[in-house]
Design a protein around this motif. Structure first.
Motif, PDB file in Angstrom:
ATOM      1  N   VAL A   1       0.984  -1.223  -0.067  1.00  0.00           N
ATOM      2  CA  VAL A   1      -0.158   0.029  -0.238  1.00  0.00           C
ATOM      3  C   VAL A   1       0.857   1.244   0.049  1.00  0.00           C
ATOM      4  O   VAL A   1       1.831   1.535   0.993  1.00  0.00           O
ATOM      5  CB  VAL A   1      -0.754  -0.075   1.247  1.00  0.00           C
ATOM      6  CG1 VAL A   1      -1.731   1.346   1.417  1.00  0.00           C
ATOM      7  CG2 VAL A   1      -1.896  -1.168   1.197  1.00  0.00           C
ATOM      8  N   GLN A   2       0.784   2.153  -1.017  1.00  0.00           N
ATOM      9  CA  GLN A   2       1.535   3.271  -1.034  1.00  0.00           C
ATOM     10  C   GLN A   2       0.553   4.479  -1.719  1.00  0.00           C
ATOM     11  O   GLN A   2       0.109   4.305  -2.447  1.00  0.00           O
ATOM     12  CB  GLN A   2       2.789   2.996  -2.127  1.00  0.00           C
ATOM     13  CG  GLN A   2       3.983   2.320  -1.784  1.00  0.00           C
ATOM     14  CD  GLN A   2       5.276   2.243  -2.636  1.00  0.00           C
ATOM     15  OE1 GLN A   2       4.849   2.147  -3.859  1.00  0.00           O
ATOM     16  NE2 GLN A   2       6.197   2.342  -2.039  1.00  0.00           N
ATOM     17  N   LEU A   3       1.077   5.355  -0.983  1.00  0.00           N
ATOM     18  CA  LEU A   3       0.327   6.713  -1.298  1.00  0.00           C
ATOM     19  C   LEU A   3       1.503   7.697  -1.773  1.00  0.00           C
ATOM     20  O   LEU A   3       2.282   7.956  -1.215  1.00  0.00           O
ATOM     21  CB  LEU A   3      -0.458   7.442  -0.101  1.00  0.00           C
ATOM     22  CG  LEU A   3      -1.639   6.684   0.343  1.00  0.00           C
ATOM     23  CD1 LEU A   3      -2.082   7.236   1.605  1.00  0.00           C
ATOM     24  CD2 LEU A   3      -2.765   6.683  -0.624  1.00  0.00           C
ATOM     25  N   VAL A   4       1.314   8.434  -2.882  1.00  0.00           N
ATOM     26  CA  VAL A   4       2.279   9.349  -3.307  1.00  0.00           C
ATOM     27  C   VAL A   4       1.520  10.761  -3.949  1.00  0.00           C
ATOM     28  O   VAL A   4       0.735  10.701  -4.521  1.00  0.00           O
ATOM     29  CB  VAL A   4       2.798   8.811  -4.950  1.00  0.00           C
ATOM     30  CG1 VAL A   4       3.905   9.733  -5.414  1.00  0.00           C
ATOM     31  CG2 VAL A   4       3.473   7.543  -4.475  1.00  0.00           C
ATOM     32  N   GLU A   5       1.971  11.778  -3.020  1.00  0.00           N
ATOM     33  CA  GLU A   5       1.459  13.138  -3.455  1.00  0.00           C
ATOM     34  C   GLU A   5       2.335  13.959  -4.463  1.00  0.00           C
ATOM     35  O   GLU A   5       3.445  13.512  -4.472  1.00  0.00           O
ATOM     36  CB  GLU A   5       1.640  13.834  -2.047  1.00  0.00           C
ATOM     37  CG  GLU A   5       0.920  13.241  -0.836  1.00  0.00           C
ATOM     38  CD  GLU A   5       1.790  12.537   0.001  1.00  0.00           C
ATOM     39  OE1 GLU A   5       1.380  12.464   1.050  1.00  0.00           O
ATOM     40  OE2 GLU A   5       2.897  12.123  -0.475  1.00  0.00           O
ATOM     41  N   SER A   6       1.698  14.519  -5.175  1.00  0.00           N
ATOM     42  CA  SER A   6       2.361  15.425  -6.236  1.00  0.00           C
ATOM     43  C   SER A   6       1.573  16.754  -6.242  1.00  0.00           C
ATOM     44  O   SER A   6       0.604  17.173  -5.849  1.00  0.00           O
ATOM     45  CB  SER A   6       2.225  14.869  -7.691  1.00  0.00           C
ATOM     46  OG  SER A   6       0.898  14.530  -8.016  1.00  0.00           O
ATOM     47  N   GLY A   7       2.178  17.804  -6.881  1.00  0.00           N
ATOM     48  CA  GLY A   7       1.258  19.008  -7.174  1.00  0.00           C
ATOM     49  C   GLY A   7       2.098  20.291  -6.483  1.00  0.00           C
ATOM     50  O   GLY A   7       1.501  21.164  -6.612  1.00  0.00           O
ATOM     51  N   GLY A   8       2.886  20.078  -5.446  1.00  0.00           N
ATOM     52  CA  GLY A   8       3.332  21.186  -4.715  1.00  0.00           C
ATOM     53  C   GLY A   8       4.131  21.861  -5.565  1.00  0.00           C
ATOM     54  O   GLY A   8       4.438  21.798  -6.480  1.00  0.00           O
TER      55      GLY A   8
END
Length: 121
Positions: A1-8
């Motif tokens: 299970v992995q979460l990856v944020e982007s857009g900063g």
């Protein structure tokens, strides 16, 4: 299970940014997803969450009317941020939980590594 944020990134006061949270290993639609943020020297605080049950949303008072959380068809959750202020500067994290729908960090089991948002002129 992995979460990856982007857009900063860096944005001027009054500007907008859209953060995205992508998942691998599970389907986001079945989980409550929340956005948190942490500024230097401050505790992690809940920003917004979207429930897996009925799609209901919740927002911190400090961002109501300026931020919008939503799901996309591509197994992602976004946080659309408008009218950004310098006090919105922080590392933003997305988190997932299978049962709760809250803005309390301790209720969430899975976390991404965060994306930096800096609001400055």
């Amino acid at each position: 299970v992995q979460l990856v944020e982007s857009g900063g990134g860096l944005v001027q006061p009054g500007g907008s940014l859209r953060l995205s949270c992508a998942a691998s290993g599970f389907t986001l639609d079945y989980w409550t997803i929340a956005w948190f943020r942490q500024a230097p020297g401050k505790e992690r605080e809940g920003v917004s969450c979207i429930s897996s049950d009925d799609g209901s949303t919740d927002y911190a008072d400090s961002v109501k009317g300026r931020f919008t959380i939503g799901r996309t068809a591509k197994n992602m959750v976004y946080l659309q941020m408008y009218t950004l202020k310098p006090e919105d500067t922080a590392v933003y994290y997305c988190a997932a939980d299978y049962s709760s729908s809250s803005l309390r960090p301790n209720d969430y089991d899975y976390w991404g590594h965060g994306t930096q948002v800096t609001v400055s002129s």
